[in-house]
Design a protein around this motif. Structure first.
Motif, PDB file in Angstrom:
ATOM      1  N   PHE A 146       0.841  -1.205   0.000  1.00 34.95           N
ATOM      2  CA  PHE A 146       0.000   0.000   0.000  1.00 34.95           C
ATOM      3  C   PHE A 146       0.870   1.246   0.000  1.00 34.95           C
ATOM      4  O   PHE A 146       0.679   2.144  -0.799  1.00 34.95           O
ATOM      5  N   ILE A 147       1.820   1.331   0.918  1.00 31.11           N
ATOM      6  CA  ILE A 147       2.832   2.377   0.855  1.00 31.11           C
ATOM      7  C   ILE A 147       3.994   1.839   0.021  1.00 31.11           C
ATOM      8  O   ILE A 147       4.059   0.656  -0.303  1.00 31.11           O
ATOM      9  N   SER A 148       4.945   2.715  -0.320  1.00 31.85           N
ATOM     10  CA  SER A 148       6.127   2.267  -1.054  1.00 31.85           C
ATOM     11  C   SER A 148       7.369   2.820  -0.378  1.00 31.85           C
ATOM     12  O   SER A 148       7.298   3.724   0.445  1.00 31.85           O
ATOM     13  N   SER A 149       8.502   2.234  -0.720  1.00 31.24           N
ATOM     14  CA  SER A 149       9.785   2.684  -0.189  1.00 31.24           C
ATOM     15  C   SER A 149      10.424   3.673  -1.156  1.00 31.24           C
ATOM     16  O   SER A 149      10.286   3.546  -2.371  1.00 31.24           O
ATOM     17  N   THR A 150      11.138   4.639  -0.612  1.00 30.81           N
ATOM     18  CA  THR A 150      11.848   5.594  -1.459  1.00 30.81           C
ATOM     19  C   THR A 150      13.073   4.963  -2.110  1.00 30.81           C
ATOM     20  O   THR A 150      13.642   5.537  -3.039  1.00 30.81           O
ATOM     21  N   ASP A 151      13.477   3.787  -1.629  1.00 31.26           N
ATOM     22  CA  ASP A 151      14.613   3.082  -2.218  1.00 31.26           C
ATOM     23  C   ASP A 151      14.113   2.225  -3.381  1.00 31.26           C
ATOM     24  O   ASP A 151      13.355   1.280  -3.175  1.00 31.26           O
ATOM     25  N   PRO A 152      14.507   2.550  -4.624  1.00 28.02           N
ATOM     26  CA  PRO A 152      13.990   1.811  -5.777  1.00 28.02           C
ATOM     27  C   PRO A 152      14.391   0.343  -5.790  1.00 28.02           C
ATOM     28  O   PRO A 152      13.796  -0.456  -6.522  1.00 28.02           O
ATOM     29  N   SER A 153      15.378  -0.034  -4.993  1.00 27.81           N
ATOM     30  CA  SER A 153      15.769  -1.444  -4.953  1.00 27.81           C
ATOM     31  C   SER A 153      14.863  -2.265  -4.041  1.00 27.81           C
ATOM     32  O   SER A 153      14.884  -3.493  -4.073  1.00 27.81           O
ATOM     33  N   ASP A 154      14.050  -1.578  -3.210  1.00 27.75           N
ATOM     34  CA  ASP A 154      13.102  -2.286  -2.354  1.00 27.75           C
ATOM     35  C   ASP A 154      11.902  -2.745  -3.171  1.00 27.75           C
ATOM     36  O   ASP A 154      11.603  -2.200  -4.233  1.00 27.75           O
ATOM     37  N   CYS A 155      11.186  -3.723  -2.647  1.00 33.90           N
ATOM     38  CA  CYS A 155       9.977  -4.245  -3.303  1.00 33.90           C
ATOM     39  C   CYS A 155       8.753  -3.583  -2.693  1.00 33.90           C
ATOM     40  O   CYS A 155       8.559  -3.638  -1.475  1.00 33.90           O
ATOM     41  N   SER A 156       7.943  -2.927  -3.530  1.00 31.42           N
ATOM     42  CA  SER A 156       6.740  -2.243  -3.058  1.00 31.42           C
ATOM     43  C   SER A 156       5.550  -2.637  -3.925  1.00 31.42           C
ATOM     44  O   SER A 156       5.673  -2.710  -5.152  1.00 31.42           O
ATOM     45  N   VAL A 157       4.402  -2.880  -3.277  1.00 22.80           N
ATOM     46  CA  VAL A 157       3.160  -3.195  -3.989  1.00 22.80           C
ATOM     47  C   VAL A 157       2.133  -2.143  -3.601  1.00 22.80           C
ATOM     48  O   VAL A 157       1.767  -2.028  -2.426  1.00 22.80           O
ATOM     49  N   VAL A 158       1.674  -1.346  -4.566  1.00 19.20           N
ATOM     50  CA  VAL A 158       0.812  -0.204  -4.272  1.00 19.20           C
ATOM     51  C   VAL A 158      -0.411  -0.210  -5.185  1.00 19.20           C
ATOM     52  O   VAL A 158      -0.412  -0.843  -6.236  1.00 19.20           O
ATOM     53  N   PRO A 159      -1.469   0.515  -4.788  1.00 15.90           N
ATOM     54  CA  PRO A 159      -2.620   0.658  -5.693  1.00 15.90           C
ATOM     55  C   PRO A 159      -2.308   1.658  -6.792  1.00 15.90           C
ATOM     56  O   PRO A 159      -1.583   2.638  -6.560  1.00 15.90           O
ATOM     57  N   ASP A 160      -2.835   1.425  -7.968  1.00 18.10           N
ATOM     58  CA  ASP A 160      -2.682   2.378  -9.073  1.00 18.10           C
ATOM     59  C   ASP A 160      -3.794   3.408  -8.954  1.00 18.10           C
ATOM     60  O   ASP A 160      -4.866   3.269  -9.546  1.00 18.10           O
ATOM     61  N   GLU A 161      -3.530   4.451  -8.185  1.00 20.45           N
ATOM     62  CA  GLU A 161      -4.560   5.460  -7.920  1.00 20.45           C
ATOM     63  C   GLU A 161      -4.910   6.268  -9.162  1.00 20.45           C
ATOM     64  O   GLU A 161      -6.062   6.665  -9.351  1.00 20.45           O
ATOM     65  N   ALA A 162      -3.918   6.526 -10.005  1.00 23.34           N
ATOM     66  CA  ALA A 162      -4.194   7.258 -11.241  1.00 23.34           C
ATOM     67  C   ALA A 162      -5.135   6.460 -12.133  1.00 23.34           C
ATOM     68  O   ALA A 162      -6.067   7.016 -12.732  1.00 23.34           O
TER      69      ALA A 162
END
Length: 348
Positions: free
Chosen positions: A160-176
């Motif tokens: 839901f949130i994401s990390s500012t580090d692009p090497s981290d794995c983040s799964v977020v909603p596509d709000e756009a």
């Protein structure tokens, strides 16, 4: 089976049981998907489930040993750290994560950091002390946050949130994508004078949704019926925004609201002013929060971010990372529009 001269079996020659990672690799799916297929859980295509079962049979994998999806010596526990104290977002995420992790007999520890960095670090140390196999980090805002730690001994996935580090794995909603779906739906039912009312201008979700809504209108050759109204994520702001829209004299036949709370307040104020929803003004909200969409009169059309799906995906990606196949970067999952009476089209 090979043995020593005195007939004793040698440990090194005992056949090793197949792991679910090997089943997943043979079937061409993730370990999480393989676990669900073998345990009869999840919404999988029949051909995917059959492919996994055939791979398991070929390797001699025993289905009730799904816990072997994790490497030997693991604790079969995962931590979830959240800043969402009321559980509005973290509980659906947790349900989705447990669906995926439960297939591999993995338990989840939920820790509420309450937006307190000191408490968050305390829970991080506690979970690491318990030797959890991995950690899911979540919260109540989609805005990127700094990594929870550096060089941690276990994999971490942000949900839901994401990390500012692009090497981290983040799964977020596509709000756009959700905002575009809302505008396209209003256009599809014949509305052309569309306004947008949303939350605080400094809030990441408000700005992303507003920008996508304006872009969708522009692509259709339209301008917004009124300037975007930024305010609060509350019913009170929705009522106030309705008054602002009506006082400007703008011709509005639809409003896309940045949250269901705003939409419910706006619906109430519009109808008190004599405007009919949806006959005069159609409404679309965002979040598909059952308390709001069902309590709104009429029932509210809304964008569902599929929080449980985000939780499931994050957990499956965490399982992959635990099994030595980590993903990196930000993955945005599309939501869906749930139509209800607030945009119903009635025959003339």
């Amino acid at each position: 089976m090979p043995s020593t001269e005195n007939g004793e079996e040698t440990l090194g020659t005992i056949d090793r049981a197949a792991t679910i990672s090997e089943v997943a690799a043979l079937a061409g799916v993730s370990p999480g998907t393989a676990s669900k297929a073998l345990n009869g859980r999840g919404a999988l295509r029949p051909e995917t489930r059959q492919r996994v079962q055939e791979a398991a049979e070929q390797l001699g994998f025993i289905a009730n040993a799904a816990a072997r999806s994790l490497q030997a010596g693991r604790t079969y526990t995962v931590g979830m750290i959240t800043t969402d104290s009321i559980g509005r977002f973290s509980i659906p995420l947790l349900i989705g994560a447990e669906d995926a992790l439960g297939a591999g007999q993995v338990s989840v520890f939920l820790c509420d950091a309450r937006d307190d960095p000191i408490r968050e670090q305390y829970y991080l140390r506690t979970l690491l002390g318990r030797q959890v196999d991995g950690i899911i980090v979540t919260g109540r805002r989609t805005q990127a946050r700094p990594p929870i730690g550096q060089a941690l001994p276990v994999p971490v996935v942000y949900a839901f949130i994401s990390s500012t580090d692009p090497s981290d794995c983040s799964v977020v909603p596509d709000e756009a994508d959700g905002a575009r779906r809302a505008i396209e739906h209003l256009l599809a039912i014949g509305r052309r004078r569309i306004a947008h009312v949303t939350g605080p201008e400094h809030h990441h979700s408000a700005t992303v949704r507003a920008s996508a809504a304006l872009s969708s209108l522009s692509s259709a050759g339209l301008e917004p019926a009124a300037p975007v109204l930024f305010g609060e994520w509350s019913e009170a702001w929705g009522r106030q925004a309705a008054g602002i829209l009506l006082s400007t004299g703008a011709e509005v036949d639809a409003v896309f609201c940045g949250s269901d709370q705003i939409a419910r307040g706006l619906a109430e104020a519009l109808q008190e002013s004599g405007r009919r929803v949806p006959a005069d003004i159609a409404l679309v909200g965002f979040d598909n929060w059952d308390v709001m969409v069902d309590g709104c009169r009429p029932a509210l059309t809304s964008i569902d971010m599929d929080l449980e799906g985000i939780g499931r995906t994050a957990a499956e990606m965490l399982l992959d990372a635990i099994n030595g196949d980590p993903a990196h970067g930000r993955r945005a999952l599309p939501g869906r529009l749930v139509p209800r009476a607030s945009t119903a089209v009635h025959p003339a």
